[in-house]
Design an enzyme around this catalytic site. Structure first.
Site, PDB file in Angstrom:
ATOM      1  N   LYS A  24     103.662  47.272  26.524  1.00  0.00           N
ATOM      2  CA  LYS A  24     105.455  47.609  26.713  1.00  0.00           C
ATOM      3  C   LYS A  24     105.998  47.883  25.184  1.00  0.00           C
ATOM      4  CE  LYS A  24     105.521  47.862  31.002  1.00  0.00           C
ATOM      5  NZ  LYS A  24     105.416  46.917  32.425  1.00  0.00           N
ATOM      6  N   ARG A  72      98.920  41.850  34.246  1.00  0.00           N
ATOM      7  CA  ARG A  72      98.763  43.664  34.935  1.00  0.00           C
ATOM      8  C   ARG A  72      98.093  43.972  33.124  1.00  0.00           C
ATOM      9  NH1 ARG A  72     100.594  48.552  35.122  1.00  0.00           N
ATOM     10  NH2 ARG A  72     100.413  49.752  36.572  1.00  0.00           N
TER      11      ARG A  72
END
Length: 285
Positions: free
Chosen positions: A233, A267
């Protein structure tokens, strides 16, 4: 959903996946399988059936217990797909993985009820809806009908606004208010197993996301298992002036921190690295 302890870190959670009780007292790794040609970090690599199966097998060997299939990218400026387009992209993937690796849990990253119904008939175990039921009004009802565990993610109210940084009040309060409202909605439709995802990378500033990591133990009232998805991210790599594939060390440090604060599912794209982090965490705890 069972919790036998007030301490968030030691809470015993289990989820019911099609009649199998999955114990989350040991954190689980969810490996990301993107069937998308336009994902931000591995776009187009695994969207051919054989390549996708091979990648699923590799992640399972490295320690993933859940494979999260993503038929459409939700990165900023991604191509928007309809439910039929998602379904045709998924093809036989769910049933193929189930046939090859029957023990594997499969989650489906979709905000369409129609895609969930298709997935359920193919052997799907978990619904992973980034939209909190807001992009398809039939989603909560469908989740209730399938009786599958539902991953509830915090996100802005529309597809168009999901990456806009518009939250001005305290991010933890905002997330918890959202979760309590949505959980009520899910329960009305009989959804019993709810997993909370605070929604890293979706419409939050770098500061807000760092606060989410620092105060993760306060998200979700300690009553529900937490899933965190920080893999590759931008709030991690952009401030460092790095690329998505260059932040593994930083990511694992953050993963470790979040496991300490009660995260139950990671995840991830890099399963082997996450597995090392989980093993290290378990050794210490």
């Amino acid at each position: 959903m069972k919790t036998q302890s007030g301490n968030h870190k030691n809470s015993h959670f289990s989820i019911n996946c099609r009649g199998s009780l999955i114990d989350l007292s040991v954190p689980k790794i969810m490996g990301i399988l993107n069937l998308t040609p336009d994902s931000f970090s591995d776009g187009g690599k695994f969207n051919e059936e054989k390549a996708a199966l091979n990648h699923a097998e590799k992640m399972l060997k490295e320690g993933a217990e859940i494979i999260d299939i993503g038929p459409q990218s939700t990165r900023p400026d991604a191509q928007f797909l309809s439910a039929p387009e998602e379904i045709s992209r998924i093809g036989n993937m769910i049933s193929l993985i189930k046939k090859e690796f029957p023990e594997t849990l499969i989650s489906l990253d979709t905000f369409y009820a129609e895609t969930v119904k298709f997935g359920f008939n193919e052997g799907l175990d978990i619904i992973n809806d980034i939209s909190g039921g807001m992009f398809d009004e039939k989603m909560f009802e469908t989740a209730g009908e399938t009786r599958l565990p539902y991953i509830l993610m915090h996100v802005n109210p529309t597809y168009e606004s999901m990456h806009e940084k518009i939250i001005e009040d305290d991010i933890i309060l905002n997330i918890n208010k959202y979760f309590s409202e949505k959980i009520l909605g899910l329960k009305k439709f009989g959804v019993k197993d709810i997993i909370l995802d605070p929604g890293f990378g979706f419409g939050k500033t770098v500061e807000q996301q760092l606060q989410m990591i620092d105060e993760l133990q306060h998200i979700g009232f300690g009553k529900y298992p937490l899933l965190v998805g920080i893999s590759r991210k931008s709030f991690i790599y952009k401030p460092l002036g790095k690329q998505p594939l260059e932040i593994n060390e930083e990511t694992q440090k953050l993963h470790f921190q979040m496991l300490e604060k009660g995260a139950k599912i990671l995840r991830v794209h890099d399963v082997a690295q996450a597995k090392k982090t989980v093993d290290e965490f378990l050794k210490i705890n």
